[in-house]
Design a protein around this motif. Structure first.
Motif, PDB file in Angstrom:
ATOM      1  N   GLU A  77     -58.729 -26.882  -5.479  1.00 51.85           N
ATOM      2  CA  GLU A  77     -58.842 -28.083  -6.305  1.00 51.85           C
ATOM      3  C   GLU A  77     -58.083 -27.927  -7.619  1.00 51.85           C
ATOM      4  O   GLU A  77     -57.426 -28.857  -8.078  1.00 51.85           O
ATOM      5  N   ARG A  78     -58.179 -26.730  -8.220  1.00 49.33           N
ATOM      6  CA  ARG A  78     -57.478 -26.490  -9.480  1.00 49.33           C
ATOM      7  C   ARG A  78     -55.968 -26.547  -9.279  1.00 49.33           C
ATOM      8  O   ARG A  78     -55.246 -27.127 -10.082  1.00 49.33           O
ATOM      9  N   GLU A  79     -55.505 -25.947  -8.176  1.00 49.34           N
ATOM     10  CA  GLU A  79     -54.069 -25.992  -7.898  1.00 49.34           C
ATOM     11  C   GLU A  79     -53.609 -27.428  -7.640  1.00 49.34           C
ATOM     12  O   GLU A  79     -52.524 -27.823  -8.069  1.00 49.34           O
ATOM     13  N   ALA A  82     -53.428 -29.283 -10.952  1.00 53.46           N
ATOM     14  CA  ALA A  82     -52.348 -28.840 -11.828  1.00 53.46           C
ATOM     15  C   ALA A  82     -50.977 -29.011 -11.185  1.00 53.46           C
ATOM     16  O   ALA A  82     -49.983 -28.551 -11.737  1.00 53.46           O
TER      17      ALA A  82
END
Length: 151
Positions: A77-79, A82
């Motif tokens: 999710e973070r990747e 971003a």
């Protein structure tokens, strides 16, 4: 009815001696029995404690696996959050526009560095902020910025 023992005994006056060794043997047998019984109780307690710890270990392994999966999901999710494409869409929603070629000043970086070096050598740059672009002002005047603030 058949009587095996005659009603009159001729040796009734004979007293039987107590076997003192028999009492010692019974005491020793009782002590050995208690030691063995305590050993079995201790071994049973150890066995059940091992089972309980095995169940706890298995439960902790499943929790660890679930947390590892959640960490992997959160990293994905973070990747995704971003990613440049998503960041660009979010910037456009905020009203930002891509940088135009006319907005880039290649000499500005080298100009600021040479200005800072010249001000430091003359002693006009604040020594408390060695990377700062402010000049130290004379008493009663405000410090001025060497570079323009981006709007």
């Amino acid at each position: 009815m058949v009587r095996r023992v005659p009603s009159r005994q001729r040796n009734a006056a004979v007293l039987r001696e107590r076997d003192r060794d028999a009492l010692k043997r019974l005491g020793l047998l009782l002590a050995c029995g208690l030691v063995i019984a305590c050993g079995f109780v201790y071994a049973g307690g150890q066995h059940f404690a091992a089972l309980r710890l095995g169940y706890q270990t298995e439960k902790m392994r499943t929790v660890r696996d679930e947390l590892t999966e959640e960490q992997h999901r959160l990293l994905l999710e973070r990747e995704a959050a971003a990613s440049p494409l998503r960041l660009e869409r979010a910037a456009r929603r905020l009203g930002m526009q891509p940088l135009q070629a006319a907005q880039i000043d290649p000499l500005k970086g080298s100009l600021n560095n040479s200005t800072n070096k010249a001000l430091q050598s003359s002693g006009r740059l604040s020594e408390s902020q060695p990377g700062s672009t402010r000049t130290s002002a004379q008493p009663g005047t405000k410090a001025q910025l060497n570079r323009k603030q981006p709007k």
